[in-house]
Every structure is written in structure tokens, then in C-alpha cells.
Design a protein around this motif. Structure first.
Motif, short mmCIF file in Angstrom:
data_model
loop_
_atom_site.label_atom_id
_atom_site.label_comp_id
_atom_site.label_asym_id
_atom_site.label_seq_id
_atom_site.Cartn_x
_atom_site.Cartn_y
_atom_site.Cartn_z
N SER A 1 1.12 -1.16 0.04
CA SER A 1 -0.04 -0.15 -0.11
C SER A 1 0.87 1.40 -0.03
O SER A 1 1.75 1.28 0.73
CB SER A 1 -0.92 0.12 1.27
OG SER A 1 -1.76 1.17 1.23
N GLN A 2 0.78 2.08 -1.00
CA GLN A 2 1.67 3.22 -1.06
C GLN A 2 1.13 4.51 -0.21
O GLN A 2 -0.22 4.84 -0.28
CB GLN A 2 1.63 3.74 -2.60
CG GLN A 2 2.68 4.81 -2.85
CD GLN A 2 2.82 4.95 -4.27
OE1 GLN A 2 1.64 5.05 -4.98
NE2 GLN A 2 4.08 5.43 -4.75
N ASP A 3 1.96 4.97 0.64
CA ASP A 3 1.45 6.31 1.34
C ASP A 3 1.29 7.32 0.33
O ASP A 3 1.99 7.82 -0.43
CB ASP A 3 2.46 6.52 2.30
CG ASP A 3 2.36 8.04 3.11
OD1 ASP A 3 2.22 8.76 2.47
OD2 ASP A 3 2.33 7.71 4.36
N SER B 1 3.73 2.17 2.56
CA SER B 1 3.26 2.51 3.85
C SER B 1 3.66 1.73 4.95
O SER B 1 4.14 0.38 4.56
CB SER B 1 1.54 2.40 3.88
OG SER B 1 1.09 3.47 3.03
N GLU B 2 3.87 1.79 6.24
CA GLU B 2 4.34 0.99 7.24
C GLU B 2 3.07 -0.40 7.14
O GLU B 2 2.22 -0.12 7.70
CB GLU B 2 4.64 1.82 8.45
CG GLU B 2 5.31 0.92 9.40
CD GLU B 2 5.80 1.62 10.78
OE1 GLU B 2 5.75 1.12 11.79
OE2 GLU B 2 5.78 3.04 10.68
#
Length: 195
Positions: A139-141, A148-149
Motif C-alpha cells: 500500500s503506497q503512502d 506504507s508501514e
């Protein structure tokens, strides 16, 4: 009202994933849906949902008498809050549908081919490795444009990219007249092609 049955095959192009709620191997977040016998399936609820979505779109585009109303055959729409539009309390009164089916099962030749590929892969694999390949997604921030963390997903991926896989099943439906039967059958076929 008579019940009619149509044998249906659905050909899908890999890779594909119909996620199961069953736990997978250690570290695998999403496993493919399987029948009790262990065969890969397309769940009937998913197939019916795709038919409903396509039928709704086609119905909105077609002339009024050329396509049956999807709500009359498939039952009322679900509102996403535990009930349906005709039953907002969400109790267990009858859900009127005239379209029935069971899970679509991967054709035996395709299942044999997948098992042979998995065995071939496992012979060259280290002990304890998974039976089927996996794919990963992140999942991309939206602000940093980085991963994403704690947002790494590992998915089981037995279906090879670009390969065709055939699932077999049956669709049953009720119709009052032969004309209605033909219209419903045509709508199902067009909806599956559309989806």
C-alpha cells in the motif's frame, strides 16, 4: 414456475485470486478459495454479483422490453448495511430470487496442470517452501509516495499470468413462460460476456 438449468463454463485469464477466508500457510495473507474437496473455485456469490452488476448496466442501456428487470429475477439489491431495500430491518424473511447456482469449480485438466507445475516447482524448492507461487503487493503512502508501514500483502498465486483457466458450473432460474425463459437466458449470457 418451472426451474431451468444451464451448464456454464467461464474462462479466466491468469493471474486471478478469489480470496478465501480460510487461513493460509505461514506468512500468506490471502489464499485462493477452494471447495471442501480442495479444488479451486469461483464462489457462486461472486459470479451472481458479477451477473447482477453487468445485468444492471445492460438493463439501463437497453430498450425497456428487450431486457428483463434484474430486480425481478435476482431479487432486491443489498444496501450494504445488513438488510436489503425491501427489508430494511435486516430480518430473515424470504429473499426473493429466481436465479440459483453453486460454486464454479476449476476444470480437472487445468487442476492437473497446476498440480504438475507445483510439484515441479517443489522438487527444486527448499524444504518448507509453499506449494504455489506467491505475489506481493504494497500500500503506497499518498503523501510520501513510498510503501506504507506494515502494508505488505502476500497472496497465493497458483494461476500463471497469461494462461487460460476454465471453471465449470450451472445456473438455474425460474421462468413463467417460454418467452421469459429465453429472455432470462439471453440476459445471463450477455451479462457473463459483459462481465
Amino acid at each position: 414456475m418451472p426451474l431451468y438449468r444451464a451448464e456454464v463454463t467461464i474462462t479466466m485469464l491468469g493471474p486471478l485470486l478469489t480470496k478465501s477466508s480460510a487461513p493460509g500457510a505461514y506468512g500468506v495473507d490471502s489464499v485462493c478459495a477452494r471447495s471442501a474437496a480442495g479444488n479451486f473455485i469461483l464462489p457462486w456469490t461472486m459470479v451472481k454479483g458479477r451477473i447482477r452488476d453487468a445485468w444492471r448496466e445492460l438493463y439501463s442501456l437497453a430498450e425497456p422490453q428487450s431486457f428483463p428487470d434484474p430486480a425481478a429475477v435476482l431479487g432486491p439489491e443489498v444496501d450494504g448495511e445488513g438488510g436489503n431495500r425491501s427489508n430494511p430491518e435486516g430480518n430473515f424473511s424470504r429473499y426473493n430470487t429466481r436465479l440459483f447456482g453453486a460454486d464454479f469449480v476449476l476444470k480437472e485438466e487445468d487442476r492437473t496442470r497446476l498440480l504438475a507445475l507445483a510439484r515441479e516447482r517443489n522438487e527444486a524448492a527448499a524444504p518448507g517452501e509453499r506449494l504455489y507461487d506467491t505475489r506481493t503487493r504494497i500500500s503506497q503512502d499518498p503523501h510520501r509516495h513510498a510503501a506504507s508501514e506494515d502494508m505488505l500483502q502476500v497472496m497465493e498465486s497458483p494461476f500463471q499470468a497469461g494462461e487460460k483457466y476454465v471453471f465449470e458450473g450451472a445456473v438455474e432460474f425460474q421462468a413463467a413462460t417460454e418467452l421469459e425463459r429465453d429472455n432470462i437466458k439471453r440476459a445471463i449470457v450477455k451479462s457473463l460476456h459483459w462481465a
